[in-house]
Design a protein around this motif. Structure first.
Motif, PDB file in Angstrom:
ATOM      1  N   LEU A  54       0.418  -1.001  -0.371  1.00 37.53           N
ATOM      2  CA  LEU A  54       0.163  -0.246   0.099  1.00 37.53           C
ATOM      3  C   LEU A  54       0.862   0.784  -0.304  1.00 37.53           C
ATOM      4  CD1 LEU A  54      -2.563  -0.537   2.396  1.00 37.53           C
ATOM      5  CD2 LEU A  54      -3.397  -0.692   0.737  1.00 37.53           C
TER       6      LEU A  54
ATOM      7  N   ALA B 205       1.539   5.210   0.773  1.00 36.34           N
ATOM      8  CA  ALA B 205       2.184   5.791   2.431  1.00 36.34           C
ATOM      9  C   ALA B 205       0.781   7.175   1.766  1.00 36.34           C
ATOM     10  CB  ALA B 205       3.593   6.842   2.114  1.00 36.34           C
TER      11      ALA B 205
ATOM     12  N   LEU C 114      -7.111   6.128   5.903  1.00 40.69           N
ATOM     13  CA  LEU C 114      -7.733   5.082   6.191  1.00 40.69           C
ATOM     14  C   LEU C 114      -9.094   5.660   7.105  1.00 40.69           C
ATOM     15  CD1 LEU C 114      -5.396   1.488   6.692  1.00 40.69           C
ATOM     16  CD2 LEU C 114      -7.523   3.107   4.614  1.00 40.69           C
TER      17      LEU C 114
ATOM     18  N   ILE D 206      -6.135  -2.490  13.801  1.00 41.21           N
ATOM     19  CA  ILE D 206      -5.152  -1.958  12.739  1.00 41.21           C
ATOM     20  C   ILE D 206      -3.995  -1.698  13.724  1.00 41.21           C
ATOM     21  CG2 ILE D 206      -3.971  -0.848  11.401  1.00 41.21           C
ATOM     22  CD1 ILE D 206      -6.512   1.210  10.523  1.00 41.21           C
TER      23      ILE D 206
ATOM     24  N   GLY E 179       1.659  -0.425  10.761  1.00 41.50           N
ATOM     25  CA  GLY E 179       1.498  -0.107   9.235  1.00 41.50           C
ATOM     26  C   GLY E 179       0.562   1.673   9.102  1.00 41.50           C
ATOM     27  N   VAL E 180       0.265   2.060   9.803  1.00 42.98           N
ATOM     28  CA  VAL E 180      -0.626   3.102  10.098  1.00 42.98           C
ATOM     29  C   VAL E 180      -0.453   4.128  11.588  1.00 42.98           C
ATOM     30  CG1 VAL E 180      -3.568   4.306  10.410  1.00 42.98           C
ATOM     31  CG2 VAL E 180      -2.490   2.074   8.880  1.00 42.98           C
TER      32      VAL E 180
ATOM     33  N   GLU F 286      -3.310   8.011   8.604  1.00 42.98           N
ATOM     34  CA  GLU F 286      -2.307   7.002   6.830  1.00 42.98           C
ATOM     35  C   GLU F 286      -1.574   6.308   7.249  1.00 42.98           C
ATOM     36  OE1 GLU F 286      -1.279  10.630   5.719  1.00 42.98           O
ATOM     37  OE2 GLU F 286      -2.645  11.625   5.340  1.00 42.98           O
ATOM     38  N   THR F 287      -1.874   5.805   5.740  1.00 41.66           N
ATOM     39  CA  THR F 287      -0.417   4.246   6.067  1.00 41.66           C
ATOM     40  C   THR F 287       0.794   4.782   5.591  1.00 41.66           C
ATOM     41  OG1 THR F 287      -0.961   4.297   3.547  1.00 41.66           O
ATOM     42  CG2 THR F 287      -2.025   2.848   4.723  1.00 41.66           C
TER      43      THR F 287
ATOM     44  N   VAL G 210       0.162  -3.013   6.487  1.00 39.10           N
ATOM     45  CA  VAL G 210      -0.534  -2.591   7.716  1.00 39.10           C
ATOM     46  C   VAL G 210      -0.979  -4.301   8.019  1.00 39.10           C
ATOM     47  CG1 VAL G 210      -2.677  -1.807   7.522  1.00 39.10           C
ATOM     48  CG2 VAL G 210      -1.559  -0.571   6.356  1.00 39.10           C
TER      49      VAL G 210
ATOM     50  N   VAL H 285     -10.113  -2.075   2.957  1.00 34.45           N
ATOM     51  CA  VAL H 285      -8.636  -1.053   2.624  1.00 34.45           C
ATOM     52  C   VAL H 285      -8.556  -1.059   1.114  1.00 34.45           C
ATOM     53  CG1 VAL H 285      -6.787  -0.740   3.181  1.00 34.45           C
ATOM     54  CG2 VAL H 285      -8.072  -1.682   5.274  1.00 34.45           C
TER      55      VAL H 285
ATOM     56  N   TYR I 159      -8.744   2.711  -1.013  1.00 41.72           N
ATOM     57  CA  TYR I 159      -7.473   2.691  -2.316  1.00 41.72           C
ATOM     58  C   TYR I 159      -8.217   3.118  -2.866  1.00 41.72           C
ATOM     59  CZ  TYR I 159      -4.054   1.627  -5.237  1.00 41.72           C
ATOM     60  OH  TYR I 159      -3.007   1.670  -6.639  1.00 41.72           O
TER      61      TYR I 159
END
Length: 381
Positions: free
Chosen positions: A22, A24, A28, A59, A62-63, A67-68, A73, A146, A150
């Motif tokens: 994923l 950056a 999410l 989660i 990764g977040v 935000e990623t 993640v 997720v 995206y």
């Protein structure tokens, strides 16, 4: 390159997903993931397990700050029912009596029990069914949520509905927005009269200890042309979508566009004629191909259908064999649903989102969502 790995057993500690690749800066909204999970547990004809779990996804990595980061993640759904199964599902030493009480040897027709026992040299089908269980789809729905976000950042929308429940079929065609906003939450059907008929049928089946399947339709709007690849069969988008849908527990058939209907009529009524105008560019007045030609998206709506078989765990078990004795028996009756078609529709959306996100990422690359979005906007529709 994106990659999804899921792990976990139905009555184990948790279900886990690792999403790699994923970019950056993907924002999410975790509450949207929770909403999808709630839909997966809903619908007329669901069983007692749904009252226990009330799934919530966490989660783990990764977040940051919503935000990623560009790193993997990790998602996790803890199984609340594990507290009732720990004595026989622990990764450490289990209680022998508890394991014996929960052992399953009266294998269920239509399930992975017998074949899995033979393949993995097990004498207890629980070592197979715990992973084969449709409980695994909870984490796939979370991961699919997720991927939906995206795609949504690029303007790609996914929705779906239930077309048929155990012979109660809706043959009408609906606009995308009617599908998205007009469904009966208990059945996933748009036509309320047919929905009422379907609920009556599910009630009758429940009283008889029987189960129901059905057909779901997933629609995708906003996907530009050229995703997938005609040059190599492994990259054909229709093939990848069909594989993804067939990977869902209980799916036994997939259609795209007209599907099997193409065999019933001649070419002039099947193939979508092409037109051009300065305002629209190239366009079609029909969409029998379901938005896919030559293994590539053609800019029209994607139209995909999946057929779900009746749930193979019947409260009045079918004829089988007890593998412990070799004698005839009634199949084991695990806690189950009568009908899980609403869940199937949500799961199908999640799987379609995953496949499309992978295809978009492969074509566009990008370390950040800003890069991905800019590259998508440059593409011809």
């Amino acid at each position: 390159m994106m990659k999804l790995t899921t792990a976990g057993e139905s009555h184990g500690k948790a279900l886990v997903a690792i999403l790699e690749g994923l970019p950056a800066h993907l924002h999410l909204d975790i509450e949207r993931l929770q909403e999808d999970l709630a839909i997966r547990q809903s619908g007329y004809g669901r069983g007692g397990r749904q009252k226990i779990e009330k799934d919530r996804v966490e989660i783990l990595t990764g977040v940051r700050n919503g935000e990623t980061l560009g790193s993997p993640v990790t998602l996790c759904i803890y199984n609340k029912d594990y507290a009732n199964w720990e004595s026989c599902m622990s990764d450490g030493a289990c209680d022998e009596q508890a394991m014996a009480a929960k052992a399953l040897t009266k294998v269920r027709p239509g399930h992975a029990d017998l074949t899995g026992m033979k393949k993995f040299a097990q004498d207890d089908a629980r070592n197979v069914l715990e992973r084969a269980s449709a409980r695994e789809t909870a984490i796939r729905v979370a991961a699919g949520g997720v991927y939906k976000q995206y795609l949504s950042a690029l303007g790609v929308e996914i929705t779906g509905y239930v077309r048929e429940i155990c012979g109660v079929a809706d043959e009408k065609e609906y606009a995308f927005d009617a599908v998205r906003t007009g469904k009966d939450p208990e059945t996933g059907m748009v036509d309320r009269a047919l929905s009422a008929q379907a609920k009556e049928k599910i009630t009758v089946l429940k009283q008889a200890g029987d189960t129901a399947g059905g057909v779901v339709e997933v629609r995708v709007r906003g996907l530009k042309s050229g995703f997938g690849n005609v040059m190599t069969y492994g990259e054909k988008l229709d093939a990848r979508l069909a594989q993804g849908l067939m990977s869902i527990q209980a799916v036994k058939g997939v259609e795209i566009g007209m599907g099997f209907g193409v065999a019933k009529t001649s070419g002039k009524d099947v193939h979508d004629e092409i037109f051009y105008s300065k305002e629209k560019g190239y366009y079609r007045k029909s969409n029998n191909a379901g938005g896919l030609e030559g293994g590539m998206s053609n800019g029209e709506e994607l139209v995909l259908r999946a057929a779900m078989k009746p749930i193979p765990t019947l409260m009045r078990g079918l004829q089988t064999v007890d593998t412990a004795t070799g004698e005839a028996a009634k199949a084991a009756s695990e806690r189950s649903d009568v009908c899980a078609i609403v869940a199937m529709e949500t799961i199908a959306e999640a799987v379609v989102a995953q496949v499309l996100a992978f295809a978009v990422s492969e074509r566009l690359g990008g370390d950040t969502m800003e890069q991905v979005t800019a590259r998508y906007q440059e593409l011809e529709a």
